[in-house]
Design a protein around this motif. Structure first.
Motif, PDB file in Angstrom:
ATOM      1  N   PHE A 170      47.981  53.707  46.362  1.00 45.69           N
ATOM      2  CA  PHE A 170      47.620  52.513  47.145  1.00 45.69           C
ATOM      3  C   PHE A 170      46.576  52.837  48.217  1.00 45.69           C
ATOM      4  O   PHE A 170      46.137  51.969  48.906  1.00 45.69           O
ATOM      5  CB  PHE A 170      48.873  51.942  47.827  1.00 45.69           C
ATOM      6  N   SER A 219      38.650  50.685  49.549  1.00 40.69           N
ATOM      7  CA  SER A 219      37.340  50.272  49.072  1.00 40.69           C
ATOM      8  C   SER A 219      36.300  50.528  50.142  1.00 40.69           C
ATOM      9  O   SER A 219      35.506  49.675  50.496  1.00 40.69           O
ATOM     10  CB  SER A 219      37.362  48.779  48.688  1.00 40.69           C
ATOM     11  N   ARG A 268      44.905  48.092  51.650  1.00 38.64           N
ATOM     12  CA  ARG A 268      45.357  48.192  50.258  1.00 38.64           C
ATOM     13  C   ARG A 268      44.569  47.249  49.370  1.00 38.64           C
ATOM     14  O   ARG A 268      44.246  46.144  49.765  1.00 38.64           O
ATOM     15  CB  ARG A 268      46.842  47.848  50.187  1.00 38.64           C
ATOM     16  N   ARG A 269      44.291  47.716  48.154  1.00 38.95           N
ATOM     17  CA  ARG A 269      43.534  46.860  47.224  1.00 38.95           C
ATOM     18  C   ARG A 269      44.464  45.887  46.531  1.00 38.95           C
ATOM     19  O   ARG A 269      45.631  46.209  46.266  1.00 38.95           O
ATOM     20  CB  ARG A 269      42.859  47.728  46.173  1.00 38.95           C
ATOM     21  N   ASN A 270      43.904  44.782  46.280  1.00 42.26           N
ATOM     22  CA  ASN A 270      44.643  43.817  45.482  1.00 42.26           C
ATOM     23  C   ASN A 270      44.725  44.347  44.063  1.00 42.26           C
ATOM     24  O   ASN A 270      43.712  44.725  43.473  1.00 42.26           O
ATOM     25  CB  ASN A 270      43.888  42.475  45.521  1.00 42.26           C
ATOM     26  N   LEU A 271      45.944  44.344  43.479  1.00 38.70           N
ATOM     27  CA  LEU A 271      46.116  44.935  42.148  1.00 38.70           C
ATOM     28  C   LEU A 271      45.261  44.222  41.085  1.00 38.70           C
ATOM     29  O   LEU A 271      44.877  44.825  40.080  1.00 38.70           O
ATOM     30  CB  LEU A 271      47.595  44.876  41.742  1.00 38.70           C
ATOM     31  N   GLU A 272      44.976  42.964  41.354  1.00 38.21           N
ATOM     32  CA  GLU A 272      44.182  42.235  40.352  1.00 38.21           C
ATOM     33  C   GLU A 272      42.753  42.761  40.260  1.00 38.21           C
ATOM     34  O   GLU A 272      42.085  42.656  39.244  1.00 38.21           O
ATOM     35  CB  GLU A 272      44.144  40.734  40.705  1.00 38.21           C
ATOM     36  N   ASP A 273      42.335  43.407  41.375  1.00 39.29           N
ATOM     37  CA  ASP A 273      40.983  43.984  41.356  1.00 39.29           C
ATOM     38  C   ASP A 273      40.956  45.384  40.756  1.00 39.29           C
ATOM     39  O   ASP A 273      39.903  45.963  40.523  1.00 39.29           O
ATOM     40  CB  ASP A 273      40.427  44.077  42.787  1.00 39.29           C
ATOM     41  N   ARG A 330      42.583  45.406  33.687  1.00 37.08           N
ATOM     42  CA  ARG A 330      42.826  45.177  35.107  1.00 37.08           C
ATOM     43  C   ARG A 330      44.318  44.941  35.353  1.00 37.08           C
ATOM     44  O   ARG A 330      45.061  44.640  34.444  1.00 37.08           O
ATOM     45  CB  ARG A 330      42.026  43.971  35.599  1.00 37.08           C
TER      46      ARG A 330
END
Ligand SMILES: O=C(O)C(=O)Cc1ccccc1
Length: 588
Positions: free
Chosen positions: A524, A528, A545-550, A559
């Motif tokens: 996590f 970015s 934290r990155r969005n998991l969809e990205d 994805r």
């Protein structure tokens, strides 16, 4: 001449009358003793007894070397127990060639003498009598005597004439036997001397000659292996198998007194090629005289008795302290102590004792070599000292290549663990007390001295040194941001003592998200940031934290999940996933 009264002491010598041994014995003892002639050197040794307490034997010649028969007799166990070398006498030896009256030199076909005399005149004989047969007899005087003996065997009617015999002896001897002298002074060297040993049954009693002020003391030491008798410990054999040469060479390098002579003869022990050594030691009373001819008054000292440094070599008395408590501990308490033997002096030398601790009769102490090492120099710089007390972080991972040269500890020591990277960098670690690495409390606060402008501890300071550019507003008088200002607000006064106290443990809220790349949260943490997704959290500040969809799976390319949660394990491609090289380099 000799005193025939039975009350006077007797001196055995190699006879008959007229030998050099007789001459040397007379030089030493004079007319106060009775001289008892012996047929051979061996019988001189055998004759020495309470009845004949003294003897004189030739020992060494300056031209021809050792008198073998004497040294062979010195090997006997009686020497050193019942017979002792008590003194010595040196005389000049001048040989002549004697014949029966009327015999001419051209008639001489056989030359008789003691082997020493034949050897000392070898060059003369080769040049003047090259064809004459040389015949060894028991003594020079015996050779002279034989010239007068009638031929015992009948040579027979057909026998060739044997020619005439000559004897090598002293002029005095030739005169004594009524012989004619063909040649005087025939020894190969004009300076020809022979040393004789005075033997005695007593080591302590003064022989019946006037003692003169000795100029030097000598001692003769025999180094031998005694043959194991039946039923004896096999240890003797073990000693025997060790080369005695080793003992000798160690002695030579160890003894602190001059060794004036070493002789070697085959040992009487039934071991092939085993030798017995005779080592002559000399204890000079003054500086050595370079013009010394050897004619000095010599006293023989018992190396094991009397005030002599020689004794110390044989039975070293150093290091031996007997405490009163020892006998109490041994006798009353019955507790076994270490061997009471003297400490072996050789074992204390760098060369060591060649017999080893098992076979040496003396005690071998074994001080640790560590005791003699100079103390290890501790580094002077505090940072270097700190390193020595810290476990090597590379070694912990099995990656340290420095080995012994590493300045950090290579051992598991939880008290000396290196500092936790996260704690050092962020002042907290989400592993908390579970973390094996060190969490120095001070690390969590900023160094008040550094913040004022200077910390004398420099890099060794346990507190954080946070570099900040000074706030210009604050310096000119007022910063509206106050403590929230990201720039430095250096305080002019001394910080209060509380400023140095470690802070209280952080609350869960204060901890915030775990540091980037830490354990199970690592996935996590790939923020970015400027390096883009997947750049890794090591070193970079924790990003959002990155969005998991990205998130695009590195393995299958889809994805919604990271590669470590990818369920499509059998998809071929890079690292078992899709081949996505076309994406980077185009589709050609
Ligand atoms: O044979 C003798 O006279 C001896 O005493 C032995 C000896 C021989 C030659 C030189 C010195 C001693």
């Amino acid at each position: 001449m000799a005193n025939t009264s039975s009350a006077v002491p007797k001196v055995a010598f190699l006879g008959p009358l007229g030998t050099y041994s007789h001459q040397s014995a007379h030089d030493k003892f004079g007319d106060n003793v009775e001289y008892v002639e012996q047929r051979t050197i061996t019988t001189v040794f055998e004759a020495i007894s309470p009845d004949i307490p003294y003897g004189v034997v030739p020992q060494q010649n300056s031209t021809f070397g050792s008198v073998i028969e004497t040294y062979d007799n010195l090997r006997q166990p009686t020497v050193g127990s019942a017979i002792f070398v008590k003194g010595e006498v040196t005389i000049s030896i001048q040989h002549c060639l004697a014949v029966r009256p009327g015999v001419k030199s051209e008639d001489v076909s056989r030359i008789l003498s003691h082997e020493q005399a034949l050897g000392q005149c070898a060059n003369f004989l080769s040049s003047h009598y090259p064809h004459a047969v040389r015949q060894k007899v028991s003594s020079t005087a015996k050779a002279a005597e034989m010239l007068l003996e009638p031929e015992t065997e009948d040579p027979g009617p057909d026998a060739q004439p044997v020619g005439e015999s000559a004897a090598i002896c002293s002029s005095h001897c030739a005169h004594l036997f009524g012989l004619s002298v063909l040649h005087e002074s025939i020894q190969d060297r004009s300076d020809n001397f022979t040393r004789f040993f005075v033997l005695s049954t007593s080591l302590h009693e003064q022989p019946p000659y006037v003692p003169q002020e000795p100029q030097l003391f000598r001692a003769l030491i025999r180094i031998d292996i005694f043959a194991p008798a039946d039923g004896q410990s096999p240890i003797n054999l073990a000693i025997a198998s060790r080369p005695l040469q080793l003992v000798m060479s160690t002695l030579l390098t160890t003894l602190g007194v001059p060794i004036t002579r070493i002789d070697r003869r085959p040992s009487l022990a039934p071991i092939p090629f085993q030798d017995v050594y005779f080592v002559e030691l000399e204890e000079l009373s003054g500086p050595p005289d370079p013009h010394d001819t050897g004619h000095r008054e010599v006293a023989y000292t018992n190396p094991l008795a009397g005030p002599s440094t020689l004794r110390d070599i044989i039975r070293p008395q150093f290091h031996q302290n007997n405490f009163a408590e020892e006998s109490f501990v041994k006798n009353q308490l019955g507790i076994k102590l270490d061997k009471d033997d003297q400490i072996c002096r050789l074992s204390l030398t760098a060369a060591g004792c060649p017999l080893g601790p098992l076979h040496c009769p003396l005690r071998h102490t074994q001080p640790s070599a560590q005791n003699f090492q100079p103390p290890k120099q501790l580094p002077t710089h505090p940072r270097e000292r700190e390193r020595l007390a810290t476990v090597c972080k590379h070694w912990l991972r099995g990656l340290c290549k420095k080995g012994d040269a590493c300045e950090f500890l290579h051992e598991y020591n939880l008290r000396r663990m290196p500092e936790c990277w996260w704690y050092a960098k962020y002042g907290y670690c989400s592993a908390g007390d579970e973390c094996l690495y060190a969490h120095p409390k001070e690390r969590r606060i900023e160094c008040p001295d550094y913040n004022r402008g200077f910390c004398k501890l420099g890099p060794t300071c346990p507190r954080k040194h946070v570099r900040r550019v000074a706030c210009q507003l604050y310096l000119t008088g007022f910063c509206p941001l106050g403590p929230e200002c990201s720039r430095g607000h250096p305080k002019p006064g001394l910080p209060p003592p509380s400023a140095y106290d470690p802070p209280p443990p952080p609350t869960q809220k204060e901890l915030g998200p775990p540091p980037p790349g830490y354990g199970r949260y690592a996935d996590f943490d790939r923020g970015s940031g400027p390096m883009g997704p997947g750049a890794g959290g090591s070193g970079g500040p924790p990003g959002p934290r990155r969005n998991l969809e990205d998130v695009e799976c590195f393995k299958c390319g889809e994805r919604g999940h990271y590669a470590n949660h990818c369920t499509r394990k059998n998809v071929p491609g890079n690292r078992g996933g899709l081949d996505r090289s076309y994406r980077r380099y185009g589709n050609e």
